[in-house]
Design a protein around this motif. Sequence first.
Motif, PDB file in Angstrom:
ATOM      1  N   PRO A 174      -5.267 -10.718  -6.405  1.00 41.87           N
ATOM      2  CA  PRO A 174      -4.589 -11.381  -5.250  1.00 41.87           C
ATOM      3  C   PRO A 174      -3.516 -12.571  -6.072  1.00 41.87           C
ATOM      4  CG  PRO A 174      -6.833 -12.071  -5.364  1.00 41.87           C
ATOM      5  CD  PRO A 174      -6.769 -11.014  -6.148  1.00 41.87           C
ATOM      6  N   THR A 225      -7.473  -3.182  -8.176  1.00 45.15           N
ATOM      7  CA  THR A 225      -8.940  -3.290  -7.927  1.00 45.15           C
ATOM      8  C   THR A 225      -9.407  -2.132  -7.251  1.00 45.15           C
ATOM      9  OG1 THR A 225      -8.822  -4.659  -5.992  1.00 45.15           O
ATOM     10  CG2 THR A 225      -8.939  -5.679  -7.979  1.00 45.15           C
ATOM     11  N   ARG A 226      -8.679  -1.278  -6.627  1.00 47.20           N
ATOM     12  CA  ARG A 226      -9.040  -0.114  -5.746  1.00 47.20           C
ATOM     13  C   ARG A 226      -7.997   0.675  -5.424  1.00 47.20           C
ATOM     14  NH1 ARG A 226     -10.983   1.030   0.021  1.00 47.20           N
ATOM     15  NH2 ARG A 226      -9.575  -0.749   0.401  1.00 47.20           N
ATOM     16  N   TYR A 227      -8.230   2.231  -5.583  1.00 47.84           N
ATOM     17  CA  TYR A 227      -7.138   2.964  -5.544  1.00 47.84           C
ATOM     18  C   TYR A 227      -7.592   4.331  -4.973  1.00 47.84           C
ATOM     19  CZ  TYR A 227      -8.846   4.828  -9.837  1.00 47.84           C
ATOM     20  OH  TYR A 227      -9.588   5.331 -10.915  1.00 47.84           O
ATOM     21  N   ILE A 251       0.877  -1.246  -0.112  1.00 46.10           N
ATOM     22  CA  ILE A 251      -0.012   0.099  -0.075  1.00 46.10           C
ATOM     23  C   ILE A 251       0.787   1.206   0.119  1.00 46.10           C
ATOM     24  CG2 ILE A 251      -1.906  -1.142   1.320  1.00 46.10           C
ATOM     25  CD1 ILE A 251      -0.877   0.026   3.769  1.00 46.10           C
ATOM     26  N   ASP A 281      -5.842  -2.140  -3.514  1.00 44.94           N
ATOM     27  CA  ASP A 281      -5.902  -3.765  -3.409  1.00 44.94           C
ATOM     28  C   ASP A 281      -5.728  -3.914  -4.896  1.00 44.94           C
ATOM     29  OD1 ASP A 281      -7.124  -4.302  -0.796  1.00 44.94           O
ATOM     30  OD2 ASP A 281      -8.768  -2.905  -1.351  1.00 44.94           O
ATOM     31  N   TRP A 282      -5.313  -5.186  -5.202  1.00 47.19           N
ATOM     32  CA  TRP A 282      -4.962  -5.347  -6.567  1.00 47.19           C
ATOM     33  C   TRP A 282      -5.427  -7.123  -6.766  1.00 47.19           C
ATOM     34  CZ3 TRP A 282      -1.937  -3.117  -3.165  1.00 47.19           C
ATOM     35  CH2 TRP A 282      -1.197  -4.066  -1.894  1.00 47.19           C
TER      36      TRP A 282
END
Length: 1307
Positions: free
Chosen positions: A164, A107-109, A77, A161-162
């Motif tokens: 996995p 997936t989230r930033y 992160i 998140d990315w």
Amino acid sequence: MDSFTEIFLKMLFLVPLHHWNVSVAGNKYNCDDQLVSALPQSSFSSSSELSSSHSPGFARLNRRDGAGGWTPLMSNIYQWLQINLGERTEITAVATQGGYGSSDWVTRYLLMFSDSGRNWKQYRQEESIWAFSGNTNADSVVSYKLQHSINARFLRFVPLDWNPNGRIGMRIEVYGCAYKSEVADFDGKSFLIYRFNPKSTTALKDVISLKFKTIHSDGILLHREGQNGDHITLALVNGKLSLLINIGDAKMYSADAQVNITLGSLLDDQHWHSVLIEHFNNQVNFTVDKHTHHFHAKGEFNYLDLDYELSFGGIPMPGKSGILPWKNFHGCFENLYYNGVNIIDLAKRNKPQINILGNISFSCSEPPIVPVTFSHPNSYLVLPGTSGLDEVSVSFQFRTWNNEGLLMSSKLFQTAGGLLVYLSNGKVKLSLYKPGKAQSDITAGAGLHNGQWHSISLSAKRNGVSLVVDNEGTFSSHASLQIFSGDTYYFGGCPMNANYSECKNPFGGFLGCMKQISIDNKEVDLIAVQRNSVGNFSDLQIDLCGIIDRCLPNYCEHGGECSQSWNHFYCNCANTGYMGATCHYSIYEQSCEAYKHRGNTSGFYYIDSDGSGPLGPFLVYCNMTDTTWTIIQHNNTELTRVKSANRENPHTVFFKYAANLEQLQATINHAEHCEQEFAYHCKKSRLSNKQDGIPFSWWIGKINETQTYWGGSMPEDVQKCTCGIQGSCIDSQHDCNCDADRNEWTNDTGLLSYKDHLPVTKLVITDTDRPNSEAAYKLGPLLCRGDREFWNAASFNTEASYLHFPTFHGELSADVSFFFKTTASSGVFLENLGIKDFIRIELHSPTEVTFSFDVGNGPNEITVQSPTPLNDNQWHYVKAERNMKEASLQVDQFPQRSHTAPADGHIRLQLNSQLFVGGTASRQKGFLGCIRFLQLNGGALDLEERAKITPDVKPGCPGHCSSYGNLCLNGGKCKEKYNGFSCDCTSSAYMGPFCKKEISAYFGAGSSVMYNFQEFYSLAKNSSSPAASFHPDMTLTRETITFAFRTTRIPSLLLYVNSFYKEYLSVILAKNGSLQIRYKLDSHQDPDIFSIHFKSMADGQLHRVKINREEDMLFVEVNQNERIKFVLSSDIQFNAIKSLVLGKNLAENSDMDSDTMKASSQGFIGCLSSVQFNHIAPLKAALHHSSSAPVTVKGHFIESNCGTLTGSETSSETTHSLADHSGPIDEGEPLANAIRSDSAIIGGVIAVVIFILLCIAGIAVRIYKKKSVYEKKEVKGSENEDSAETALKSELSVQNTVNENQKEYFF
């Protein structure tokens, strides 16, 4: 404030509005150019890269260069991808992809922006840090249109998140357009003066707008002053923007003489903040960033003496007023406009209207300050120091909302001792500890958890320790203590694997920001820390301060006080009248009707007419009769005399109520009927004037229109009174008695009942200035009965039936409440959908109610389980609430269930479909049954009106007694009504709306009440009444008898029932004061005698007796003690009862036993209350139905409340009478002591105050006397029965007086 805010507008906006092109703030049209695709490689940078082919320069959208995107060396992160757009640019949208042909995507930033590449700011939306949803594969493009655009040069994408099964991988594009602006940099010693033409003094609309950025918490942004100290100032104060207005020489002595409006928070963060002040007519909007304060200006600008110049950034040094000691502004202005005039542009071009004092440059400098954010309880920063120095020296600045947390910990050189600096209760504490030495503590500062920057400097060496907080220091001497610095300093917390001796933290982690950290007098390079070149850290955000003011805007409703910590805000709802996490839900009922159906009796109550709406609660009197009346008083209820009034000099009176007009209107709208009695007494004083059409008197109601109809008439009956409608005026040529213009007193009295015009707020009288002309008026309180919304219901007859209403708007706070009853096992009560968001309440099973919703954080569900089935065809109450902090569900009185909202999630409930009630949009899982009193955010939906036009749904819902029948007490029977129910007390010994008002009477010497069964039932032989079982041909094998009594005389006959067959039942007090029950059911045997041997019951106290016989079993209960069981030895049949006697038995009866006969001859002196024999209430019949019931009363017998006002009890129910509505014609003067018109209001207030004080004093004396009487009785017992009897008679006499007063005065 209103009048003074207008003063501010005049001094600020004295020039006409020029055309102001909004494009100066950025081109709002077609601002969607691709900004990344043409950038050079050097414009891209990142935290790290996996390889040269994964460098940030390959991160352009849809490109396949290199490895097809950016991938950092480590996927965590702390990675970021940065773009330099070359200049400040307006950014309106972003788009992302994963690495080309790979399993690497985000997936989230987060999105961050900056003007300088330092001091970043996180993009926020919905008042929270916005996390964007990214990709689900490598090549699909996911785009986002920003809710509000960004103006910045640098942009950062921070993966959260990315995939996995892969790594971080990104390709990006940014959309926007060029941003043009004019900036000016003030150095804290300079300011700019703008002079304008004094002839330009008219403006329909005025606007001032600017942006500013600074790291300083205080400074003057705008100032204007006059010759005598008058001034207006826009200034930063503790990081908030204040608009201050002042009249310098006290020309205006009122609260309006000073105004201070504060907006914004944390404005010293070196980021741009916008200010906009707009004035149109009398409406003013003051906006800082997105938060606006609206106010309405009134009055004239007659007070100010101001110069025609404005200063920006400070106050001219040769100030004419010499007032404000504040600092000059140190920071940057952007796009400073005054009524369309570009002030900075004029300054750059050296125009003569501008005068610059000091050094002002036209580019914005960026101070090289790098803040860090400790955003998690496990956050920490480890920095190296130089070990072995004979002094420990550390300094830094911090800001936080938390009052506790570790700031710094360091182990001393070659010892187990160390230094601790921490926050405790908002104060900084320094602890120095060494083995074998007493710990030394120093405390400095207070209230340091206020979100402001605070500085700390500490020094520890051999001769002592010093601690300086915000330039105020403390010192502690330790001459014998040798101190050498250690090699490691821990800030904010300790690593999880740290040895306790290395990093001591018994206080919890620090949540907040720090900057300008210095160790050994050397400032730490935090960018080097970010690059992992120096020190170590965890859960730390470097180069930004992520502090958020969670109390801005204040989401605590209804005046709730907001406080906060780092992650949460809290609402203090004390003294607001509301409850819940955001003070949203009212603690009071919405009407007297609602209080009544909770079992409450007459009295004063607070009601909240719109529930959780904006109107506050107010005090009313609820008169709980069979019909519920709400009584709202005003300030002038006395009869007021009027003389010497004419059209040039009218008598005008204003009526102020216990509630404001909005609250009154809501109450009136809910009511079934409202009325207000108006009495006009007159002697040669007319109301109407039909000759020229101009009335002599008129009144004004809530709609502020003149009304000329009077009590008993309606709006169409112009200039008419009650007698004119009824045709009973004393002069048939007129429609009002007073219009006869006679020289003797008469009156026009009646009820005003047209709801749309009530209440009366103003009265004007003009015809009392002729010889012998006089008038007097009296306006009663506003009376409203019923509550149409409380019983508003609909019956859903099929699972496919439903009602639909407009979309429910409860974005930040939403509450839904209703009653339901059903026999079905499941069904949806209510549903409203959005694109993704939704809200639904349903009966999930016979014992479960579920509240489900989604505001963008994923579906949530709250369920309340009932221990008993809810599909029992009785009314059940449901209340669901959702706000920013939590969601909750309440069913009946079961424990409330709640769900806490995430700290930084989506907060707005966004719905767009119709609201479905009783079903869903898919017409599945519909509800079968009734829904009543459905409220959304305090507003009730009209279910009945919508049901009238909807198939398979019927208005109303019968069957209220199944739910509310238990409110009818003491044998009262519940009777159904269309809107509710009532209690029939016919067969009860009690009265009142719930059959709980005791009926008591005082029996004097020789008094008697005889109830004759034979006389009554010879008439009712063919009746179906339950009491027909007492016909002389019938036989009783069981009786239920209840009564209460107070007396000091023995022996006494309490109750006697005889029969035609010489059988009888007697209840007496024997010579020793014991209670005896005697049954003689066999004329050939002696009676069965049952004695209850307590202490003497002839003690003047109230005793309650319950007797129950079932054949030969007799149960007796006295004063709610354990029931005593007896067995009859004679017959079990009580044959052909004849009469029941209370008091002295005046009939000859030689069949009594001697003790009963002696008690009968003595009779009863004292109080009897609530006497019931099976279904017969003889005392009630004698007092309230003596003309129709077969009852004979002899001797001194009067009604009293002696059965309720005891030494330890108070009346459980007091029903107050409404005012008499009749208005007979007066022959004489209305009141000898009628209050003069010029003192009516003051006199009324004084009278009310005196009355209340007298009541309080009377009650206090009454309690003292009663306590004294009872204490004396307990001591003397029966030794002095005559004196006890005298005291009892005196007490009953006082009680009768009190009772009469209660009847006369209901308020």
